[in-house]
Design an enzyme around this catalytic site. Sequence first.
Site, PDB file in Angstrom:
ATOM      1  N   HIS A 170       0.720  -1.199  -0.008  1.00  0.00           N
ATOM      2  CA  HIS A 170      -0.079   0.066   0.211  1.00  0.00           C
ATOM      3  C   HIS A 170       0.887   1.247   0.030  1.00  0.00           C
ATOM      4  CE1 HIS A 170      -3.555   2.248   1.176  1.00  0.00           C
ATOM      5  NE2 HIS A 170      -2.779   3.030   1.616  1.00  0.00           N
ATOM      6  N   GLU A 171       1.733   1.386   0.942  1.00  0.00           N
ATOM      7  CA  GLU A 171       2.570   2.583   1.003  1.00  0.00           C
ATOM      8  C   GLU A 171       3.478   2.572  -0.113  1.00  0.00           C
ATOM      9  OE1 GLU A 171       1.582   4.685   3.008  1.00  0.00           O
ATOM     10  OE2 GLU A 171       0.632   3.313   4.429  1.00  0.00           O
ATOM     11  N   HIS A 177       1.976   4.687  -2.802  1.00  0.00           N
ATOM     12  CA  HIS A 177       2.078   5.883  -2.876  1.00  0.00           C
ATOM     13  C   HIS A 177       3.833   6.550  -3.106  1.00  0.00           C
ATOM     14  CE1 HIS A 177      -1.568   7.164  -0.447  1.00  0.00           C
ATOM     15  NE2 HIS A 177      -1.354   6.085   0.304  1.00  0.00           N
ATOM     16  N   GLU A 212      -4.217   7.838  -3.134  1.00  0.00           N
ATOM     17  CA  GLU A 212      -4.711   6.730  -2.687  1.00  0.00           C
ATOM     18  C   GLU A 212      -5.132   5.540  -3.579  1.00  0.00           C
ATOM     19  OE1 GLU A 212      -5.513   4.402   0.882  1.00  0.00           O
ATOM     20  OE2 GLU A 212      -4.508   6.234   0.593  1.00  0.00           O
TER      21      GLU A 212
END
Length: 504
Positions: free
Chosen positions: A264-265, A268, A294
């Site tokens: 997820h990170e 980004h 996001e």
Amino acid sequence: MHSTLDRLNALIREVVDLRHAADLLEWDERVCMPSGGAPTHGEMLSTVRKLAHEQFTAAEVGRLLDAAAREVASADLDADHTRLVAVTARDYRKATQVPAAFVAEQAEAVSAAQHAWGAARAKNDFASFRPHLERVIALKRQYINFFPPADHPYDVLLDDFEPGMKTAEVKVILDELRTGQVELLRAIASRPQIDDACLRVTYAEADLYKFAVEVITKFGFDWERGRQDKSTHPFATAIGSNDVRITTRFMERYPFSLLFGTMHETGHALYDQGVSRAHHRTQLEGGASLGVHESQSRLWENLVGRSRPFWEYFYPALQERFPAQLRGVTLNHFYRAINKVQPSLIRVEADEATYNLHVMMRVELEIALVEGKLDVSGLPAAWNNLMEEYLGVRPPDDTTGVLQDIHWSAGLLGYFATYTLGNLISAQLWERFGAVYPERDAAIRCGDFSTLLSWLRSEVHQYGRKYQPQELVQRAAGSKIDPGPYLRYLRGKCGEIYGIGWKA
């Protein structure tokens, strides 16, 4: 024109440097700082944020912006320098509404609140955090009053994270999404539940960490311009596109949260690392919005990381690393387990079909806090009641309830809606990429993520803040933010996993 822009950019570069310095202080505060350093960090952040604000809102910046706007009035509206002037002018207008003293006060308050939140969360002690949150909420109400009256006061906060988006638009999107997701959850509830016991056994943190690093390296994370550390709550910080930092955490109850949180990170981080060098140290540096940002994290975590083709490639390596835990667990069993749909307490651990319900209740609470219809003292009870209403579960304590997210302590009211908007955008981009690159799944099945990353670089990442979010989504996906593709994605995926036949 160029001399005017050159003078303007020279001033802005110093502002950006100060902001990056503040970002670095915040990263250090959340990753490395000893607990006793909180007051000093708060003072430093207050000073640096104030200096950045004062320098950006200086009269000279305003004069140069006016001159630059006149000079680009007849230029190509899509040119980088034209967009740069427009975005900088918009940011300047907003910033000049807010006094520098307020910026300093808020930075100090947020620093103290984040420290108090971390301690309160560890001790399940909302009472110790309450005065800090009350101060943060009071400052947010004061912030709203710096601006002309909006259609809804929450519009002012939402615009900081999703430029141009209105509360009314978000409510329409959430209402449409809620209807489709409730229908899906009811259908899933009628089917036999999936056995995910293989995910709950003991996994060594160090080995999961190494596996996660292998995955994100394969995604294209640039370790020469990025790093990963541990923190209480996973996050990503871009100190410019050449220094992008991500964090993760390990939870014994949910060991695979380390892997999916890292993916997820990394989503980004890949966005920040992909912004055009031309936008470095300008107001075009960064992402179009938090929703667009996001979309990248959710795309890599879920549409890639929870897909069958992804695990057809990576599952043998995972089994090799964890032979005892995954002995006898087939690929299909594991794939179904990581996509199990079941209401749960923790947002960041929620499955794709229930995640947005976590977001919806937080948005509802934020709006009530901003409107003054809910006091901070009543927040834990309101949280627990909405959890029960939306998800059918009730937190046994505040650590797994109202204290689970860092956002309010960080002053990020108006932020939560962007998580759901990101989910929707991710599905729109995924659908479009699949249409232009039919070999999408075959490439992932072979461990090749380069075409996907290249396409995202071309269609999204390179532009930074050049386009407003709806405009960027329209360009990249062919339509503005739309729940349709996400609902189609969920119905198709969950229908296959749970054996649900949808009526035409």
